[in-house]
Scaffold this motif. Structure first.
Motif, short mmCIF file in Angstrom:
data_model
loop_
_atom_site.label_atom_id
_atom_site.label_comp_id
_atom_site.label_asym_id
_atom_site.label_seq_id
_atom_site.Cartn_x
_atom_site.Cartn_y
_atom_site.Cartn_z
N TYR A 44 0.80 -1.22 0.00
CA TYR A 44 0.00 0.00 0.00
C TYR A 44 0.84 1.27 0.00
CZ TYR A 44 -3.67 -3.27 1.20
OH TYR A 44 -4.55 -4.32 1.19
N CYS A 45 2.14 1.15 -0.23
CA CYS A 45 3.04 2.31 -0.15
C CYS A 45 3.16 3.02 -1.50
CB CYS A 45 4.42 1.85 0.30
SG CYS A 45 5.57 3.21 0.58
N ARG A 46 3.25 4.33 -1.44
CA ARG A 46 3.39 5.15 -2.65
C ARG A 46 4.73 4.95 -3.36
NH1 ARG A 46 0.75 11.02 -1.22
NH2 ARG A 46 -1.32 10.19 -0.82
N TYR A 47 5.71 4.45 -2.66
CA TYR A 47 7.04 4.27 -3.24
C TYR A 47 7.23 2.91 -3.90
CZ TYR A 47 8.03 8.27 -0.24
OH TYR A 47 8.00 9.49 0.37
N ALA A 48 6.34 1.97 -3.64
CA ALA A 48 6.48 0.60 -4.14
C ALA A 48 5.70 0.41 -5.45
CB ALA A 48 5.99 -0.39 -3.10
N ASP A 49 6.33 -0.33 -6.35
CA ASP A 49 5.68 -0.65 -7.63
C ASP A 49 5.44 -2.15 -7.70
OD1 ASP A 49 4.74 -0.81 -10.19
OD2 ASP A 49 6.60 -0.20 -11.15
N PHE A 50 4.18 -2.52 -7.60
CA PHE A 50 3.76 -3.92 -7.75
C PHE A 50 2.98 -4.10 -9.05
CE2 PHE A 50 4.59 -3.78 -3.21
CZ PHE A 50 5.13 -5.03 -2.95
N HIS A 51 3.09 -3.16 -9.97
CA HIS A 51 2.38 -3.17 -11.26
C HIS A 51 0.86 -3.24 -11.04
CE1 HIS A 51 5.88 -4.45 -14.09
NE2 HIS A 51 6.21 -3.47 -13.28
N LEU A 52 0.38 -2.51 -10.05
CA LEU A 52 -1.05 -2.51 -9.75
C LEU A 52 -1.87 -1.88 -10.87
CD1 LEU A 52 -0.93 -1.64 -5.96
CD2 LEU A 52 -1.02 -3.90 -7.06
N ASP A 53 -1.22 -1.16 -11.76
CA ASP A 53 -1.91 -0.54 -12.89
C ASP A 53 -1.88 -1.43 -14.14
OD1 ASP A 53 0.83 -0.29 -13.19
OD2 ASP A 53 0.72 1.66 -14.18
#
Length: 71
Positions: A44-53
Motif C-alpha cells: 500500500y506504499c506510494r514508493y512501491a511498484d507492484f504493477h497494480l496498474d
C-alpha cells in the motif's frame, strides 16, 4: 518465539531500487490513496511498484524511494 520469513520482516531503511514483499514496511512508508486506514505494508506504499496498474500485479515489488510511484 515464532520465526518470521525475511519477506515479512520490517525493513530498517527503504530498499531503494530493490525488491520488497507485500507485507514488509519501512520507516518511510507513505500510504497510497485508497489504502486501508492504519495498514502499513509495502503493498500500500506510494514508493512501491507492484504493477497494480497492469493486468497482473507482481508478487514481489520494487521500492523506488524517494520517488513516489502512485498517489
Amino acid at each position: 518465539m515464532e520465526k518470521r520469513r525475511r519477506e515479512d520482516m520490517a525493513l530498517e531503511v527503504p530498499n531503494a531500487e530493490g525488491n520488497v514483499w507485500p507485507k514488509q514496511v519501512c520507516p518511510t512508508f507513505e500510504a497510497r490513496t485508497g489504502a486501508p486506514e492504519g495498514l502499513k505494508q509495502c503493498w500500500y506504499c506510494r514508493y512501491a511498484d507492484f504493477h497494480l496498474d497492469k493486468p497482473r500485479a507482481l508478487d514481489v515489488g520494487v521500492c523506488y524511494w524517494p520517488n513516489k510511484i502512485s498517489m
